[in-house]
Write an enzyme that holds these catalytic residues in place. Structure first.
Site, PDB file in Angstrom:
ATOM      1  N   LYS A  51      18.108  67.151  28.714  1.00 46.83           N
ATOM      2  CA  LYS A  51      18.192  65.864  29.417  1.00 46.83           C
ATOM      3  C   LYS A  51      17.793  66.046  30.878  1.00 46.83           C
ATOM      4  CE  LYS A  51      21.588  64.071  26.157  1.00 46.83           C
ATOM      5  NZ  LYS A  51      22.969  63.688  25.820  1.00 46.83           N
ATOM      6  N   GLN A  95      28.778  64.121  28.213  1.00 42.65           N
ATOM      7  CA  GLN A  95      28.334  64.753  26.969  1.00 42.65           C
ATOM      8  C   GLN A  95      29.513  64.930  26.017  1.00 42.65           C
ATOM      9  OE1 GLN A  95      25.090  65.295  26.272  1.00 42.65           O
ATOM     10  NE2 GLN A  95      25.578  66.070  24.249  1.00 42.65           N
ATOM     11  N   ASP A 118      24.523  55.689  27.902  1.00 45.69           N
ATOM     12  CA  ASP A 118      24.718  56.122  26.517  1.00 45.69           C
ATOM     13  C   ASP A 118      25.148  54.947  25.633  1.00 45.69           C
ATOM     14  OD1 ASP A 118      24.169  58.669  25.562  1.00 45.69           O
ATOM     15  OD2 ASP A 118      25.935  59.567  26.510  1.00 45.69           O
TER      16      ASP A 118
END
Ligand code: GUN
Length: 278
Positions: A51, A95, A118
Site C-alpha cells: 500500500k 490494517q 477502507d
C-alpha cells in the site's frame, strides 16, 4: 476462457489516479493516507508495504504508524483521533486483523467516516447497503471494477458469494444486489456448497482455503473470481480455486496472483483521491 487481468487493470487505474494527484498538486493539495499497523502479522506487513509503495508510485503522501502487538487500545484510538484532526491526512486505514485484546468495532468506529478509505465504518457500510454514495471496501469494489472493465453484465445473474466476512463477503453481496443480481451468500455453515456453486453464473470466493473450489462445483461457462490468497508449503501462492482444472471450464477467471489482489490496492488509491476531494 478469458483471464480477468487485475494486474493490468490496476496499473491503468493507478495511472489515472497519478494524473488526478498531479491536478490536485497543481492546486497545492497533496493527498495523504495514514496507515496503522499493529503487531507483526507477516501477511499484514506485506500488504501495508504494498500500500505504501503504491502511494509513492501515484504521488500520494503516506505515513505508516507501526505499533507493537501489546499496544493499549487507548493509544490506537488517540492516534486515530490525531489523524482525524490532521488536515494533511485525507484517508485513514487500520490494517486488520487486530490483536485479540483490541475491540475492532471501537477502533473502526473512531475513524472519521469522511476519511474511511477502507469503507469499514458502520456509517459507510450502512450507506452501501442502502445503495447510497460512500466509501466502499477496496476488495469488493475492485471486483466490481473488473466486471465493469470486461463488460460483464450483473443484472439478473445468479451469483454465489462464498465467504461472509464484514470486509469482503457482505459488502460484495450488497454491491451485487445493488446491481440487481440474485445473490446467494455461502459460508462455513453452508450445508452443501456445491449445490449453490453449481447453479451460479458467477462464483466469487474468498475464504483462504486452497483447493476449495473444484471443477465439478462449477457450471460450464461460468465466471469465477478468486479472492483467496494462500501460501502452499512449497512457497507457491494460490487462491481458493483449483485454477488449472476450473479455468478449462469457465468463460472468465481471475488468476492468483495478478487478479483481485492488485485491484484492492488500486481501489485504495482511488478511495484516497475520493476522500481528498470531499
Ligand atoms: N486485512 C485484509 N484485507 C484488508 C483490507 O482490505 N483492509 C484492511 N485495513 N485490512 C485488511
Amino acid at each position: 476462457m478469458i483471464l480477468l487481468n487485475g494486474k493490468e487493470l490496476a496499473r491503468k487505474i493507478q495511472g489515472e489516479v497519478a494524473k488526478e494527484v498531479e491536478l490536485l498538486k497543481q492546486a497545492s493539495i497533496t493527498p495523504g493516507l495514514a496507515v496503522i499497523l499493529i503487531g507483526n502479522d507477516s501477511a499484514s506487513m506485506v500488504y501495508v508495504k504494498k500500500k505504501a509503495e503504491a502511494c509513492k508510485e501515484v504521488g500520494i503522501y503516506s505515513v505508516v504508524h507501526e505499533m507493537p502487538e501489546n499496544i493499549k487500545e487507548e493509544a490506537i484510538l488517540n492516534t486515530i483521533k490525531l489523524m482525524n484532526e490532521n488536515s494533511n491526512i485525507n484517508g485513514i486505514l487500520v490494517q486488520l486483523p487486530l490483536p485479540k485484546h483490541i475491540n475492532q468495532t471501537k477502533i473502526l468506529e473512531t475513524i472519521d467516516p469522511k476519511k474511511d478509505v477502507d469503507g469499514f465504518h458502520p456509517f459507510n457500510m450502512g450507506r452501501l447497503v442502502l445503495g447510497l454514495n460512500g466509501f466502499v471496501p477496496c476488495t469488493p469494489l475492485g471486483v466490481m471494477k473488473m466486471f465493469e472493465e470486461y463488460k460483464i453484465e450483473l443484472q439478473g445473474k445468479d451469483v454465489c458469494v462464498i465467504g461472509a466476512s464484514n470486509i469482503v463477503g457482505k459488502p460484495m453481496a450488497a454491491l451485487l444486489l445493488n446491481e440487481n443480481a440474485t445473490v446467494d451468500i455461502c459460508h462455513i455453515y453452508t450445508k452443501n456448497l456445491k449445490e449453490h456453486t453449481k447453479r451460479a453464473d458467477i462464483v466469487i470466493v474468498g475464504v483462504g482455503k486452497a483447493g476449495l473450489i473444484t471443477e465439478d462445483m462449477i457450471k460450464e461457462g461460468a465466471i469465477v473470481v478468486d479472492i483467496g490468497i494462500n501460501r502452499l508449503d512449497n512457497g507457491k501462492l494460490v487462491g481458493d480455486v483449483d485454477f488449472e482444472k476450473v479455468s478449462k471450464k469457465c468463460s472468465y477467471i481471475t488468476p492468483v496472483p495478478g487478479g483481485v489482489g492488485p485491484m484492492t490496492i488500486a481501489m485504495l488509491m482511488s478511495n484516497t483521491i475520493k476522500a481528498t476531494k470531499l
